[in-house]
Enzyme design. Structure first.
Site, mmCIF file in Angstrom:
data_model
loop_
_atom_site.group_PDB
_atom_site.id
_atom_site.type_symbol
_atom_site.label_atom_id
_atom_site.label_comp_id
_atom_site.label_asym_id
_atom_site.label_seq_id
_atom_site.Cartn_x
_atom_site.Cartn_y
_atom_site.Cartn_z
ATOM 1 C CD1 TRP A 1 -2.489 1.898 0.359
ATOM 2 C CD2 TRP A 1 -1.321 2.482 2.181
ATOM 3 N NE1 TRP A 1 -2.824 3.199 0.673
ATOM 4 C CE2 TRP A 1 -2.111 3.587 1.790
ATOM 5 C CE3 TRP A 1 -0.495 2.617 3.297
ATOM 6 C CZ2 TRP A 1 -2.120 4.801 2.465
ATOM 7 C CZ3 TRP A 1 -0.489 3.822 3.980
ATOM 8 C CH2 TRP A 1 -1.298 4.906 3.569
ATOM 9 C CD GLU B 1 -4.602 -1.525 1.892
ATOM 10 O OE1 GLU B 1 -3.434 -1.805 2.262
ATOM 11 O OE2 GLU B 1 -5.497 -1.211 2.685
ATOM 12 C CE LYS C 1 -6.349 5.812 2.354
ATOM 13 N NZ LYS C 1 -5.481 5.823 3.506
ATOM 14 C CG ASP D 1 -8.655 -1.068 4.235
ATOM 15 O OD1 ASP D 1 -9.725 -0.625 4.684
ATOM 16 O OD2 ASP D 1 -7.584 -1.002 4.863
ATOM 17 C CG HIS E 1 -8.824 1.698 1.605
ATOM 18 N ND1 HIS E 1 -7.567 1.292 1.255
ATOM 19 C CD2 HIS E 1 -8.721 2.159 2.869
ATOM 20 C CE1 HIS E 1 -6.739 1.470 2.259
ATOM 21 N NE2 HIS E 1 -7.411 1.989 3.258
ATOM 22 C CG HIS F 1 -6.039 -4.562 4.820
ATOM 23 N ND1 HIS F 1 -5.148 -3.532 4.674
ATOM 24 C CD2 HIS F 1 -5.300 -5.700 4.832
ATOM 25 C CE1 HIS F 1 -3.921 -4.025 4.585
ATOM 26 N NE2 HIS F 1 -3.986 -5.339 4.671
ATOM 27 C CG ASP G 1 -9.422 4.542 5.495
ATOM 28 O OD1 ASP G 1 -9.856 3.517 6.040
ATOM 29 O OD2 ASP G 1 -8.259 4.649 5.083
ATOM 30 C CG ASP H 1 -7.996 2.564 9.464
ATOM 31 O OD1 ASP H 1 -8.201 1.469 8.941
ATOM 32 O OD2 ASP H 1 -7.449 3.518 8.872
ATOM 33 C CG ASP I 1 -5.470 -1.795 7.948
ATOM 34 O OD1 ASP I 1 -4.875 -1.307 8.938
ATOM 35 O OD2 ASP I 1 -5.433 -1.282 6.818
HETATM 36 C C1 RNT Z 1 -3.983 2.617 4.727
HETATM 37 C C2 RNT Z 1 -4.057 1.185 4.433
HETATM 38 C C3 RNT Z 1 -2.933 0.328 4.962
HETATM 39 C C4 RNT Z 1 -2.512 0.685 6.354
HETATM 40 C C5 RNT Z 1 -1.492 -0.252 6.965
HETATM 41 C C6 RNT Z 1 -0.861 0.314 8.190
HETATM 42 O O1 RNT Z 1 -5.095 3.316 4.379
HETATM 43 O O2 RNT Z 1 -5.273 0.685 4.869
HETATM 44 O O3 RNT Z 1 -3.271 -1.010 4.848
HETATM 45 O O4 RNT Z 1 -3.603 0.750 7.211
HETATM 46 O O5 RNT Z 1 -0.597 -0.621 6.021
HETATM 47 ZN ZN ZN Z 2 -5.518 -1.432 4.749
#
Ligand code: RNT
Ligand code: ZN
Length: 417
Positions: free
Chosen positions: A185, A224, A226, A257, A260, A284, A292, A294, A324
């Site tokens: 990523w 990955e 986004k 993810d 994303h 993820h 996003d 998290d 994640d």
């Molecule tokens: C960031 C991505 C990525 C990170 C990690 C720490 O938006 O989701 O995967 O969260 O690599």
């Molecule tokens: Zn991620």
């Protein structure tokens, strides 16, 4: 007493599920064997051991709950604690910045397998297999663009880094006799309008072609996508369309993810499209709240649907489940346990779907019957099956993990400065 209750509840649940053709023992067995890759970075707010500086580069943790793991020993101690409270099979997902650098400064284009030998030994001793991530963020050369940078010297620095990471992942995979999944990523993107959208993507494609050209049999790369990063709201080089195209064309694993995509987008619906064109998926599992953010994964419709789609697509063997998220505002061990348990519950609930009957209804055009069974399945005694899965594996059942974490906080994390 409680044990008897849980066993009794399970026996009843098992019989009830059997009436709709679902084998709960089988579902538990799959749940036990399906690995979940624990992300090391919830333990320390994505700081790592390279320069001990706050996170930067499009992602952010918020909160300052006491007890952050400050070094490799504390991260290991926390992961061990997490693992002891969970049933199932686990992997550990490391970032390059979590290497064992022994107090020396090792730049990203200098990192070697030896910096992860300690992790490989530790993982083996603790029954964990490793996954890996190259790290483009939190570095003076991160800027806005890394692998897509028109400046060759910066681009080459990151190409070298990512190639080295592939070698480390390959060594991990070889040691554990199971491929190490290496996620790439990069945060590359721009804050404001650009007239060079295509140019950066052309460069990124070239960089990736170069990085992935070497055959390394013990690792699997994944890319990955986004939507946007903080401070890079207008444009992301590695967008969904870019990586979906790249992965499909080059037969590379795609990383999905759940944070994303557009907030109203149905991320679970992507599973069945991507699986037609890419070899495998890395998940993820996260929880976006308005962006996003998290947040800690919970058992919500988005996550339930994601796992249902995987099981319905018969694709558990083509998906790698990873977590994640990084919440720095609550007890971090608690964050791991809540998110992992939620992920397991979503997977279990998918495994307990009366799919055979649902498919039969669908084939025959019995739409009312299909919808009725989908609705009724929601209130079957699912919790009794999840409780029994934990009881059987001798880990806390239900809310029992709360005092265990409070105890660990009292004795360990609260003492960290
Ligand atoms: C960031 C991505 C990525 C990170 C990690 C720490 O938006 O989701 O995967 O969260 O690599
Ligand atoms: Zn991620």
């Amino acid at each position: 007493m409680k044990e008897e209750l849980i066993k009794k509840a399970y026996e009843i649940a098992k019989e009830r599920y059997a009436t709709i053709g679902v084998d709960t023992d089988k579902a538990i067995e799959i749940l036990e064997k399906t690995p979940i890759s624990l992300h090391c970075w919830q333990a320390d707010d994505v700081v790592g051991f390279e320069r001990n500086e706050a996170l930067s580069g499009g992602i952010q943790t918020t909160g300052n709950y006491p007890g952050r793991a400050r070094n490799i020993d504390e991260v290991r101690q926390d992961i061990k604690e997490v693992k002891s409270l969970l049933a199932g099979t686990f992997r550990l997902n490391l970032h390059e910045t979590y290497g064992e650098f022994d107090g020396k400064f090792v730049d990203r284009d200098e990192v070697e397998v030896k910096h992860f030998q300690g992790w490989m030994d530790w993982a083996k001793d603790n029954g964990l297999k490793l996954d890996f991530n190259s790290t483009s963020f939190s570095h003076p050369k991160s800027g806005y663009l890394t692998l897509s940078n028109p400046d060759k010297s910066i681009r080459d620095f990151w190409i070298e880094h990512t190639k080295r990471c592939r070698h480390i992942a390959d060594a991990m995979g070889k040691a554990q006799k199971d491929p190490c999944i290496m996620n790439i990523w990069i945060h590359d993107g721009l804050k404001d309008l650009t007239v060079e959208r295509k140019r950066y993507r052309d460069i990124l494609k070239e960089s990736l072609d170069d990085i992935l050209s070497e055959k390394l049999p013990h690792m699997k790369p994944c890319l990955e996508a986004k939507l946007f990063g903080i401070g890079m709201e207008s444009y992301t080089v590695g967008s969904h369309d870019f990586y979906a195209g790249y992965c499909a064309k080059n037969n590379v694993m795609y990383t999905l993810d759940t944070g994303h995509y557009e907030q109203t987008e149905n991320v679970s619906d992507m599973v069945a499209s991507l699986l037609v064109f890419v070899p495998e998926l890395m998940l993820h599992v996260s929880r976006p709240v308005r962006w996003d953010s998290d947040h800690v994964t919970i058992m919500n419709d988005q996550t339930l649907d994601l796992f249902k789609e995987l099981v319905r697509a018969n694709a558990l063997n083509r998906a790698h489940i990873g977590l994640d998220y990084f919440d720095a505002s609550i007890n971090r061990i608690g964050a791991y346990i809540i998110g992992t348990r939620a992920t397991q519950k979503c997977l279990l609930s998918a495994l307990l779907e009366p799919l055979k009957t649902l498919r039969k209804y669908e084939d025959k055009g019995q739409w009312f019957e299909r919808l009725a069974l989908l609705e009724e399945a929601k209130t079957l005694p699912f919790g009794a099956v999840y409780d029994y899965f934990n009881l059987k594996n001798d880990v806390p059942v239900g809310e029992e993990f709360i005092p265990s974490i409070e105890e660990y906080e009292k004795n360990v994390t609260s003492k960290r400065g």
